[in-house]
Design a protein around this motif. Structure first.
Motif, short mmCIF file in Angstrom:
data_model
loop_
_atom_site.label_atom_id
_atom_site.label_comp_id
_atom_site.label_asym_id
_atom_site.label_seq_id
_atom_site.Cartn_x
_atom_site.Cartn_y
_atom_site.Cartn_z
N MET A 72 0.84 -1.17 0.00
CA MET A 72 0.00 0.00 0.00
C MET A 72 0.89 1.24 0.00
SD MET A 72 -2.76 1.22 2.88
CE MET A 72 -3.45 -0.39 2.95
N ALA A 73 0.53 2.15 -0.83
CA ALA A 73 1.31 3.38 -0.90
C ALA A 73 1.11 4.20 0.38
CB ALA A 73 0.88 4.19 -2.11
N LYS A 74 2.14 4.89 0.76
CA LYS A 74 2.09 5.65 2.01
C LYS A 74 1.11 6.81 1.95
CE LYS A 74 6.72 4.49 3.47
NZ LYS A 74 8.05 4.97 3.80
N SER A 75 0.91 7.38 0.78
CA SER A 75 0.05 8.56 0.69
C SER A 75 -1.42 8.22 0.94
CB SER A 75 0.20 9.22 -0.68
OG SER A 75 -0.23 8.36 -1.69
N CYS A 76 -1.84 7.00 0.71
CA CYS A 76 -3.23 6.60 0.93
C CYS A 76 -3.41 5.82 2.23
CB CYS A 76 -3.73 5.74 -0.23
SG CYS A 76 -3.74 6.59 -1.81
N LYS A 77 -2.33 5.54 2.91
CA LYS A 77 -2.40 4.71 4.10
C LYS A 77 -3.23 5.37 5.21
CE LYS A 77 0.38 1.78 7.01
NZ LYS A 77 1.72 1.26 7.29
N GLY A 78 -3.09 6.67 5.38
CA GLY A 78 -3.86 7.38 6.40
C GLY A 78 -5.35 7.31 6.13
N LEU A 79 -5.74 7.45 4.86
CA LEU A 79 -7.15 7.34 4.50
C LEU A 79 -7.68 5.95 4.77
CD1 LEU A 79 -7.29 9.30 1.14
CD2 LEU A 79 -8.48 9.87 3.25
N ALA A 80 -6.87 4.94 4.46
CA ALA A 80 -7.29 3.56 4.70
C ALA A 80 -7.51 3.31 6.19
CB ALA A 80 -6.26 2.59 4.14
N MET A 81 -6.62 3.83 7.01
CA MET A 81 -6.75 3.63 8.45
C MET A 81 -7.98 4.36 9.01
SD MET A 81 -4.44 1.51 8.86
CE MET A 81 -4.53 1.27 10.60
N GLU A 82 -8.26 5.56 8.50
CA GLU A 82 -9.45 6.29 8.92
C GLU A 82 -10.71 5.56 8.50
OE1 GLU A 82 -9.75 10.53 8.23
OE2 GLU A 82 -7.57 10.63 8.03
#
Length: 71
Positions: free
Chosen positions: A1-11
């Motif tokens: 998973m790319a780091k830029s979308c990881k925060g969105l995925a966790m939210e």
């Protein structure tokens, strides 16, 4: 998973885990994320669409090939 979308995925996971769909109906995350029902809050639906666009923009090469517009 790319780091830029990881925060969105966790939210998105956090939002879904607090929803009625996971807690009461005991459905999987995939089932709850894929449906548009009253048991899934609008916040989670918005996060899902934002996450989709994030992943889509990483794969879409159109902007990279044509270059940035407006310069």
């Amino acid at each position: 998973m790319a780091k830029s979308c990881k925060g969105l995925a966790m939210e998105l996971v956090k939002c879904l885990s607090e929803s009625h769909c996971i807690k009461v109906e005991k459905k999987s995350y995939k089932e709850c994320a894929g449906q548009k029902s009253p048991s899934v809050p609008e916040k989670c639906v918005g996060l899902r669409e934002t996450y989709y666009m994030c992943k889509h923009n990483q794969v879409d090469m159109t902007a990279r090939i044509r270059g940035n517009k407006g310069y």
